[in-house]
Design an enzyme around this catalytic site. Structure first.
Site, mmCIF file in Angstrom:
data_model
loop_
_atom_site.group_PDB
_atom_site.id
_atom_site.type_symbol
_atom_site.label_atom_id
_atom_site.label_comp_id
_atom_site.label_asym_id
_atom_site.label_seq_id
_atom_site.Cartn_x
_atom_site.Cartn_y
_atom_site.Cartn_z
ATOM 1 N N TYR A 1 0.812 -1.223 0.000
ATOM 2 C CA TYR A 1 0.000 0.000 0.000
ATOM 3 C C TYR A 1 0.845 1.272 0.000
ATOM 4 O O TYR A 1 0.295 2.374 -0.021
ATOM 5 C CB TYR A 1 -0.980 -0.008 1.184
ATOM 6 C CG TYR A 1 -2.096 -0.990 0.967
ATOM 7 C CD1 TYR A 1 -1.820 -2.316 0.676
ATOM 8 C CD2 TYR A 1 -3.429 -0.616 1.035
ATOM 9 C CE1 TYR A 1 -2.819 -3.237 0.457
ATOM 10 C CE2 TYR A 1 -4.445 -1.528 0.819
ATOM 11 C CZ TYR A 1 -4.131 -2.832 0.531
ATOM 12 O OH TYR A 1 -5.136 -3.738 0.311
ATOM 13 N N LYS B 1 3.020 -14.764 5.025
ATOM 14 C CA LYS B 1 3.312 -15.654 3.899
ATOM 15 C C LYS B 1 4.833 -15.759 3.807
ATOM 16 O O LYS B 1 5.441 -15.599 2.735
ATOM 17 C CB LYS B 1 2.686 -15.074 2.614
ATOM 18 C CG LYS B 1 2.702 -15.992 1.425
ATOM 19 C CD LYS B 1 1.651 -17.069 1.477
ATOM 20 C CE LYS B 1 1.849 -18.066 0.359
ATOM 21 N NZ LYS B 1 0.987 -19.245 0.469
ATOM 22 N N ASP C 1 -3.025 -18.131 3.562
ATOM 23 C CA ASP C 1 -4.015 -18.930 2.813
ATOM 24 C C ASP C 1 -4.714 -19.918 3.749
ATOM 25 O O ASP C 1 -5.941 -20.057 3.729
ATOM 26 C CB ASP C 1 -3.391 -19.630 1.590
ATOM 27 C CG ASP C 1 -1.953 -20.071 1.791
ATOM 28 O OD1 ASP C 1 -1.370 -19.725 2.826
ATOM 29 O OD2 ASP C 1 -1.415 -20.781 0.909
#
Ligand code: NAI
Length: 336
Positions: free
Chosen positions: A124, A171, A204
Site C-alpha cells: 500500500y 506468507k 491462505d
C-alpha cells in the site's frame, strides 16, 4: 465538555451512513461539534481537490475524525484518499472488531475476533512502475519499525481487553525476507507477553481456518494487504460489511470509519446499513472517554437487530437506513 471532531461524509452511501452517526450521537447527548469537510469525489466536484487543504487543517487541529467511505478509481486515476490520509497522519494501526451479533442469520456462532492490520506500509506504499512494455512491478515495503509497532499494538490491545491469544498472519514461506521480517519482529514482541498465547498461521490457511473454525481466533495481527483482505472475509462471517466497524489509530490522531467502501450500487437509495458506521462511532466514543454512551450505543444496536423489526435488506429486513437509525435513536432516548 464539547468535543470538536472532523466529519468527512465521503462518497456513495457515505452521507447516508454518516448522517445516521450524527443522529445516534445526538441521541446520547454527548456534545460533539462536527466540523464537516469532505474529501474524495464529492470534494473534487466542489473544490477541484480530492483532499482539500481545509480537510487536512481540520484533522491536524482536531486530531479526531469520523470518515465515511471514499471511492477510489480502479486501475487508473488518483491514489487512494484513504491510504493517503492513513499515511499522512501515520495512523499505523487499523483495528476492526468482528463479533457475532445475535439475530443475524449466519452459519457461525460465537465469533469474537479483532483484526489488527498494519496500516502504513506493505504494497500500500503504492510504489509501482512499468519495467518495460507488458511488465509491471510493485514494491512491497516491510520495516522492522512498523512491524514491531503493530505487534506491540496487538499485544497491548490483547492485554488491555483481556484477550487470550494473538495470531500473526503471514506468507513468510514464500516472501522469506519481507514477511520474514514482519514475523520476526512480531515474535520478538510476543516474547515480552508470556501470559498471552502466540501462534503463527500462513495467510491462505488462515482464510480456510476462519471459514471453518472462526471461533478459534482472538486477536489477529497482519501486514497491510492481508489485513485488508481478511477483514472483508471476516465481515462475511458475521453477516457482511454493513456490520463491521473500524478505527485507524495513530500516536495522537485517530480516524474512525467502517470497513466497507462507498457501495455505489446502493447509494442514494436509503437502504445502506448504517450499523458498521454507528459501531465505529461507539469505538470513537470510547476513545474520547465517553464510555457510558459507547456502551449504550452498542446495546441499542444489539437490541434493534435482535428484535428484527427495523433491519436493513443486507441483513434480511426491509427497513430503510433512516428507519433503523430511528429505532436505534429511540432505544437510546428511552434507555437514558
Ligand atoms: P464496498 O464495501 O463498497 O461494497 C462491497 C459490497 O458490500 C457491495 O455489495 C455493497 O453493496 C455491500 N455493502 C457495503 N457496505 C454496505 C452497507 N453499509 N450496507 C449494505 N451493504 C453494504 O466495496 P467495493 O464495491 O469493493 O468498493 C466500492 C468503492 O469503495 C471503491 O471505490 C473502493 O475503492 C472504495 N472503498 C473505500 C473504502 C474506504 O473508504 N475506507 C474501503 C473499501 C472500499
Amino acid at each position: 465538555m464539547t468535543h470538536t471532531i472532523t466529519l468527512i461524509p465521503g462518497d456513495g452511501i457515505g452521507s447516508e451512513v454518516t448522517s445516521a452517526v450524527q443522529k445516534v450521537i445526538a441521541a446520547t447527548n454527548v456534545a460533539i461539534d462536527w466540523e464537516t469537510v469532505n474529501g474524495g469525489e464529492e470534494a473534487y466536484k466542489a473544490t477541484g481537490k480530492f483532499i482539500p487543504d481545509e480537510l487536512l487543517e481540520s484533522i491536524s487541529k482536531n486530531k479526531i475524525a469520523f470518515k465515511g467511505p471514499i471511492t477510489t478509481p480502479i486501475g487508473t486515476g488518483f491514489k487512494s484518499i484513504n491510504v493517503t490520509l492513513r499515511q499522512k497522519y501515520h495512523t499505523y494501526a487499523n483495528v476492526r472488531p468482528v463479533k457475532t451479533i445475535p439475530g443475524i442469520k449466519t452459519p457461525f456462532e460465537n465469533i469474537d475476533l479483532v483484526i489488527v492490520r498494519e496500516n502504513s506500509e506493505d504494497l500500500y506504499k503504492g510504489i509501482e512502475h512499468w519495467v518495460t512494455d507488458g511488465v509491471a512491478e510493485a514494491i512491497k515495503v516491510i520495516t522492522e519499525k512498523a512491524s514491531t509497532k503493530i505487534g506491540e499494538y496487538a499485544f497491548e490491545y490483547a492485554k488491555k481487553y483481556n484477550r487470550k491469544k494473538v495470531t500473526a498472519v503471514h506468507k513468510a514461506n514464500i516472501m522469506k525476507i519481507s514477511d520474514g521480517l514482519f514475523l520476526d519482529s512480531i515474535r520478538k514482541v510476543a516474547e515480552k507477553y508470556p501470559e498471552i498465547e502466540y501462534e503463527e498461521v500462513i495467510v491462505d490457511n488462515m482464510c480456510m481456518q476462519l471459514v471453518m473454525y472462526p471461533e478459534n481466533y482472538d486477536v489477529l495481527v497482519l501486514p497491510n494487504l492481508y489485513g485488508d483482505i481478511v477483514s472483508d472475509l471476516a465481515a462475511g462471517l458475521v453477516g457482511g460489511l454493513g456490520l463491521v466497524p473500524g478505527a485507524n489509530i495513530g500516536e495522537d490522531i485517530a480516524i474512525f470509519e467502517a470497513v466497507h467502501g462507498s457501495a455505489p450500487t446502493i447509494a442514494g437509495k436509503n437502504i445502506a446499513n448504517p450499523t458498521a458506521c454507528i459501531l465505529s462511532a461507539a469505538m470513537m466514543l470510547d476513545y474520547i472517554g465517553e464510555t457510558k454512551a459507547a456502551t449504550l450505543v452498542r446495546e441499542a444496536v444489539a437490541t434493534v437487530i435482535k428484535e428484527g423489526k427495523a433491519t436493513t435488506q443486507d441483513i434480511g429486513g426491509t427497513a430503510t437506513t433512516e428507519e433503523i437509525t430511528e429505532a436505534i435513536c429511540n432505544y437510546i432516548t428511552s434507555a437514558k
